[in-house]
Design an enzyme around this catalytic site. Structure first.
Site, PDB file in Angstrom:
ATOM      1  N   SER B  46       8.296   2.904  -1.231  1.00 15.85           N
ATOM      2  CA  SER B  46       8.939   1.606  -1.387  1.00 15.85           C
ATOM      3  C   SER B  46       9.509   1.224  -0.032  1.00 15.85           C
ATOM      4  O   SER B  46      10.250   1.999   0.579  1.00 15.85           O
ATOM      5  CB  SER B  46      10.054   1.704  -2.434  1.00 15.85           C
ATOM      6  OG  SER B  46      10.479   0.413  -2.794  1.00 15.85           O
ATOM      7  N   GLU B  47       9.152   0.021   0.460  1.00 13.86           N
ATOM      8  CA  GLU B  47       9.442  -0.298   1.856  1.00 13.86           C
ATOM      9  C   GLU B  47      10.940  -0.436   2.155  1.00 13.86           C
ATOM     10  O   GLU B  47      11.341  -0.439   3.312  1.00 13.86           O
ATOM     11  CB  GLU B  47       8.684  -1.553   2.276  1.00 13.86           C
ATOM     12  CG  GLU B  47       9.101  -2.809   1.547  1.00 13.86           C
ATOM     13  CD  GLU B  47       7.905  -3.700   1.218  1.00 13.86           C
ATOM     14  OE1 GLU B  47       6.836  -3.160   0.891  1.00 13.86           O
ATOM     15  OE2 GLU B  47       8.062  -4.922   1.286  1.00 13.86           O
ATOM     16  N   ASN B  48      11.769  -0.539   1.108  1.00 15.66           N
ATOM     17  CA  ASN B  48      13.214  -0.589   1.350  1.00 15.66           C
ATOM     18  C   ASN B  48      13.819   0.801   1.565  1.00 15.66           C
ATOM     19  O   ASN B  48      15.034   0.922   1.645  1.00 15.66           O
ATOM     20  CB  ASN B  48      13.927  -1.327   0.209  1.00 15.66           C
ATOM     21  CG  ASN B  48      13.614  -0.747  -1.155  1.00 15.66           C
ATOM     22  OD1 ASN B  48      12.486  -0.376  -1.433  1.00 15.66           O
ATOM     23  ND2 ASN B  48      14.610  -0.659  -2.002  1.00 15.66           N
ATOM     24  N   GLY B  49      12.962   1.841   1.670  1.00 14.76           N
ATOM     25  CA  GLY B  49      13.476   3.126   2.121  1.00 14.76           C
ATOM     26  C   GLY B  49      13.418   4.255   1.133  1.00 14.76           C
ATOM     27  O   GLY B  49      14.407   4.981   0.956  1.00 14.76           O
ATOM     28  N   SER B  88      11.354   3.569   7.342  1.00 12.34           N
ATOM     29  CA  SER B  88      10.358   3.172   6.370  1.00 12.34           C
ATOM     30  C   SER B  88       9.183   2.467   7.046  1.00 12.34           C
ATOM     31  O   SER B  88       8.019   2.747   6.768  1.00 12.34           O
ATOM     32  CB  SER B  88      10.992   2.246   5.334  1.00 12.34           C
ATOM     33  OG  SER B  88      10.027   1.804   4.415  1.00 12.34           O
TER      34      SER B  88
END
Lengths: 236, 212
Positions: B46-49, B88
């Site tokens: 998930s690109e938010n980390g 990320s």
């Protein structure tokens, strides 16, 4: 060491705010946003802010509060959906917006905080984002030059900090808080709890205290969820 | 019968391999997570980390500090790790993610993708899409074959502002699958949905592609 802990958000921002300044803010959507500091900036009435943040909050939450009060002149962000007031000001030409790919935005903050003036990336090559930027070939691939971002102040939300400012984040609330913290000339952190120095295992600190100049305890928090999604328990 | 949204996602899921690290876009691509073949270990980013996205939480266990890139509440797995947005996207831009599945408004025959803005309409921003198409090893697009108005979406040149140039490897639509072996080759029609014909695909596609 000078005490980094301030009694409240207004005190922690005292002497730092001026019209036209650049503020980098942590948060992803409403997750991990420095809401107490945003409220204090709202109350201060400071004007013509340039805000660097992945998102612009939603209507009257997060940076959406400063949009509603028209204190933001320019947003540097990657995604601004779910915000009617933003849309109205943007389409009406009242608000300037610079869209930056999310990874480029995170890296621009990280670079700015690390003293890196610029870097080359493949992200955005051949798109509107690349227009007017230096292009350079490395190993047969085209890259564009992106600049690091230095902000006048950064505002972040952490989970716990010790008295020295060493800070840990919680789950996906880390997001842009780490790169934003490093990009500010002064970083103000709000946390849920201050613990005595020495409480953290030094191997497990996410943000070393050197990056945290001032801090407040913002608790109690009523954390907002944008989209509550759940699954059903299977019958026993 | 053309493929449903879930069948398109299932077709894209057949491209997964054991041990893959994968980023899924919002919309039909999210459904790929429900179609991971049994016994296969695929780690979702998930690109938010976050690496290792688990299912939605049980009611009462939602945590405002634990959301996916669509800002939905999710749960962790034993293998989960959390990190900053800078880390990320270092994963994404550094070529460490094996596969991404994204939606699109238009794809050109040269593999250009447009999926972030329509001039004259409200622009919401590109989010992480430009980083994903520039950095991930393999890009699969899942989209309806034609627009709501019946216009082809796989076309000679994109008319909308691009998200990335010459980046797409595979296109899964409700009618068929196109693929190319590398970014210097044209796409080839490799598979038809049950009931779809090569003639129907040709009639609804203006891009040049190699036949089945």
């Amino acid at each position: 060491m000078a005490d980094k802990l301030f009694p409240n958000a207004a005190a922690a921002l005292d002497g730092l705010l001026r019209d036209g300044m650049t503020i980098a803010s942590g948060g992803f959507g409403l997750c991990g946003i420095p809401e107490r500091l945003i409220e204090a900036i709202l109350d201060s009435g400071v004007q013509r802010l340039v805000c660097v943040s992945n998102n612009a909050g939603i209507d009257n939450e997060g940076l959406g509060k400063l949009l509603r009060s028209r204190q933001i002149a320019k947003m540097i962000a990657s995604y601004v959906g779910e915000n009617k007031e933003f849309e109205r000001q943007y389409l009406g030409g009242e608000l300037e917006v610079e869209f930056v790919p999310q990874g480029t935005l995170a890296e621009r903050l990280r670079a700015g905080g690390a003293g890196v003036a610029g870097f080359y990336t493949r992200t955005g090559v051949g798109t509107l984002v690349a227009e007017g930027k230096e292009h350079k070939e490395f190993d047969g691939e085209t890259y564009i030059l992106e600049r690091g971002i230095r902000a006048d102040i950064s505002i972040i939300k952490g989970w716990k900090a010790d008295e020295a400012g060493n800070l840990v984040f919680r789950k996906t609330a880390r997001n842009f808080n780490h790169p934003a913290a490093t990009a500010g000339k002064v970083c103000i952190a709000e946390v849920e709890e201050i613990v005595p120095t020495g409480s953290f295992d030094p191997d497990c600190i996410h943000l070393p205290g050197i990056y945290v100049n001032r801090m407040i305890v913002g608790a109690p928090y009523d954390k907002k969820i944008e989209f509550r999604t759940v699954r059903q328990r299977e019958a026993a | 019968m053309p493929w449903t949204r879930d069948q398109m996602a299932a077709r894209a899921a057949r491209e997964l391999k054991d041990g893959y690290y994968v980023n899924l876009g919002i919309g039909i691509p999210t459904l790929v997570a429900n179609n991971i073949p049994p016994g296969m270990t695929v780690t979702l980013q998930s690109e938010n980390g976050m690496l290792g996205i688990g299912p939605f939480p049980y009611e009462g266990e939602e945590d405002a500090d634990l959301v996916n890139a669509g800002k939905q509440t999710i749960s962790p797995l034993p293998s989960t790790s959390f990190f900053s947005s800078a880390d990320s996207f270092a994963m994404i831009r550094g070529g460490h993610i094996d596969l991404t599945v994204l939606g699109a408004m238009e794809i050109s025959e040269k593999g250009d993708i447009a999926n972030w803005m329509i001039p004259g309409k409200m622009v919401k921003g590109m989010g992480g899409a430009m980083d994903l198409v520039a950095g991930v090893k393999r890009i699969i697009v899942v989209m309806e074959h034609t627009s709501k108005h019946g216009e082809p979406k796989f076309i000679p040149e994109c008319t909308l502002p691009l998200t990335g140039k010459n980046v797409v490897d595979m296109i899964v639509t409700d009618l068929c699958v196109f693929q190319r072996p590398d970014h210097d080759s044209p796409f080839r029609l490799i598979e038809l949905a049950p009931g779809a014909t090569a003639e129907e695909v040709a009639a609804k596609t203006t891009a040049h592609y190699l036949p089945l």
